[in-house]
Scaffold this active site. Structure first.
Site, mmCIF file in Angstrom:
data_model
loop_
_atom_site.group_PDB
_atom_site.id
_atom_site.type_symbol
_atom_site.label_atom_id
_atom_site.label_comp_id
_atom_site.label_asym_id
_atom_site.label_seq_id
_atom_site.Cartn_x
_atom_site.Cartn_y
_atom_site.Cartn_z
ATOM 1 N N ASN A 167 14.466 -16.706 -8.077
ATOM 2 C CA ASN A 167 14.453 -16.793 -9.545
ATOM 3 C C ASN A 167 13.432 -17.792 -10.094
ATOM 4 O OD1 ASN A 167 16.001 -18.887 -8.562
ATOM 5 N ND2 ASN A 167 17.479 -18.818 -10.244
ATOM 6 N N GLU A 265 21.713 -26.394 -3.235
ATOM 7 C CA GLU A 265 21.806 -26.110 -4.676
ATOM 8 C C GLU A 265 22.266 -24.662 -4.795
ATOM 9 O OE1 GLU A 265 18.681 -29.337 -6.328
ATOM 10 O OE2 GLU A 265 18.041 -27.263 -6.429
ATOM 11 N N CYS A 299 20.487 -20.332 -12.214
ATOM 12 C CA CYS A 299 21.747 -20.911 -11.740
ATOM 13 C C CYS A 299 22.445 -21.656 -12.865
ATOM 14 C CB CYS A 299 21.482 -21.837 -10.566
ATOM 15 S SG CYS A 299 20.274 -23.102 -10.936
#
Ligand code: NAP
Length: 497
Positions: A167, A265, A299
């Site tokens: 992303n 993450e 996210c």
């Protein structure tokens, strides 16, 4: 390059369909498998952007050995010299901003304005983190003996495996590679299979900036064939991973068996609590911006709006107005504000969640249609969706969708809002909108998330620690001082004189 639709498309025509190699020990090398795989354009699936190495464990071994060898000398390069190379890299990123934004936009699908923003963010983070190379402070402590000093210093851990999702294919690798180098580590980087093209350019620029051979290596290919052996390699001393909670957890288990450090993450299901406001349109704008940037594939995207019942109607109407102003289209069209989803799978996942939402009894207020007319049918385009009448136990309120779907949940009180906000397995980012300082403070204290935003959307800054709690993260936060915990080991020395 001036960014008009025509300049982008003629650039793409010229650049598409080339074959690329891994970058190992300062050289471009085909995979030992001899195989490549194609990457196609999310905005027009029939365009093959390039062919990338389908690497194997043997390629990983070569890269890790090169990084291990390079570590011996790189870790001895004085911090200020490492910082100077990284600052030069930042300048080169700036010089190549438009080209990188074109590549990023072509392979990831985000609109050019966002792509430029991502490269700009990577430049800021690089400039900030480069300075960490000259700020690796240690401590001295009072000694029990008058002729002995006791000191603590920080030494680089060695070879770091960096594994990234698709992303943010510019900022994520840079958020791993730059601090690794600043602290004196070396790197083997595996990009997501979907977005390896930007990494080719990043390697070129690192090399041009003066990063010595072997200090950063790129191996592209699948998660199981590259990511697994990389994580398990005995010479890898740390794994910095960004991606889904499922994969991150498995990598963490593997790393734990060798007592290797991890920095994870992971996913998010980020709430925006709305209690009160002066201008509902300001709140709606913040929410819609944070929900649908990168087509909701962030996210930190806001995916749940938790609003007091008496404000719900007004807020939903303002959110709908903002959403109606969004324009879904190819990333290269200046009028587009939202690009396609990264691939057909991601489109299917999003559509599946929209179906689940309807089946569970939520109301689809707006959007959710696939755009299939004309050229749009050649890409992965979906209109952002808004659900109301969502309840906390519904799947669309609990699970990370990672697409442009926003759910509105109504609550009776601040206490209820807090409970709903925390009633998910994730804990990455959260927002609250209120002018009540005391409630804002209570929320900041009690919300179970790594990052909290008061009166603005879930957008972070380039010099502030970044990370999550619960199922959203593990290990040291990235960006800034917290990186020292991950990229260095503590060495204690006693010196008698
Ligand atoms: P993903 O499927 O977990 O993949 C992430 C990376 O891991 C990719 O490079 C992938 O390779 C690799 N991988 C997959 N299986 C592996 C294995 N068995 N061993 C080693 N590596 C493996 O995630 P994604 O779909 O790319 O990205 C979306 C997820 O990332 C979302 O959950 C999102 O929330 C999360 N994310 C979190 C943050 C954060 O900072 N918290 C930021 C961005 C994204 P392949 O591409 O080859 O499969």
């Amino acid at each position: 390059m001036e960014a008009t639709t025509n300049t982008f498309l003629s650039w793409l025509e010229k650049e598409q369909n080339k074959t690329y190699e891994n970058f190992i020990n300062g050289e471009w090398k085909s995979s030992l498998s001899g195989e490549t795989y194609p990457v196609s354009c999310p905005g027009k699936n029939n365009i093959v952007l390039g062919h990338f190495p389908y690497s194997t464990e043997e390629d990983v071994n070569l890269a890790v050995e090169a990084a291990h060898q390079a570590f011996q000398s790189w870790s001895q390069v004085p911090g200020p010299d490492r910082a100077a190379i990284l600052l030069k890299f930042a300048d080169l990123l700036q010089d190549h901003l438009e080209e990188l934004a074109f590549i990023l936009s072509a392979e990831q699908g985000k609109v050019l304005a966002e792509a430029r923003g991502e490269v700009g963010r990577a430049i800021k983070e690089t400039r900030n983190v480069a300075g960490d190379a000259i700020r690796i402070e240690g401590t001295t402590l009072p000694s029990e003996k008058s002729n002995v000093t006791a000191a603590v210093k920080h030494q680089p851990i060695g070879v770091v495996a960096a594994i990234a999702p698709w992303n943010f294919p510019v900022v994520t690798p840079i958020r791993k590679i730059v601090p690794a180098l600043a602290y004196g580590c070396t790197v083997v980087y595996k990009p997501a299979s979907e977005t390896p093209w930007t990494s080719i350019k990043i390697m070129e620029l690192l090399y041009k900036a003066g990063v010595p051979n072997g200090v950063v290596n790129l191996v592209s290919g699948s998660g199981s064939k590259v990511g697994n052996p990389l994580t398990n390699h005995p010479l890898v001393k740390g794994v910095s991973f960004t991606g889904s909670t499922g994969v991150g957890t498995r990598l963490n288990e593997m790393a734990a068996r060798r007592l290797v450090k991890t920095q994870l993450e992971l996913g998010g299901k980020n709430p925006a609590v709305v209690l009160d406001y002066e201008d509902v349109n300001v709140v709606a704008k913040e929410i819609v911006g944070a929900a649908f940037a990168c087509s909701g594939q962030r996210c930190t995207s806001i995916s749940r709006v938790i609003v007091l019942k008496e404000k719900a109607e007004e807020l939903v109407s303002a959110i709908k107005e903002q959403m109606n102003a969004l324009k879904v289209g190819p990333s290269w069209e200046p009028t587009s504000t939202i690009g396609p989803l990264v691939n057909k799978d991601q489109l299917e996942t999003t559509l599946n969640y929209i179906k689940i939402g309807k089946d569970e009894g939520a109301t689809l207020e707006l959007g959710g249609e696939v755009l299939s007319e004309g050229e749009m049918g050649e890409g992965n385009y979906v209109v952002p969706a808004l659900f109301t009448n969502v309840t906390p136990e519904m799947k669309i309120a609990k699970e990370e969708i990672f697409g442009p779907v926003l759910s509105v949940l109504e609550v009776e009180s601040f206490e209820d809002a807090l409970e709903v906000a925390n009633d998910v397995e994730y804990g990455l980012a959260a927002s609250i909108f209120t002018n009540n300082l005391s409630l804002a403070n209570r929320f900041v204290e009690a919300v179970e998330s790594g990052m909290v935003h008061v009166n603005h959307g879930t957008a972070s800054q380039a010099h502030v620690p970044f990370g999550g709690v619960k199922q959203s993260g593990y290990g040291a936060y990235s960006i800034g001082k917290t990186n020292k915990e991950f990229y260095t080991n503590v060495k204690v020395s006693y010196f008698q004189y």
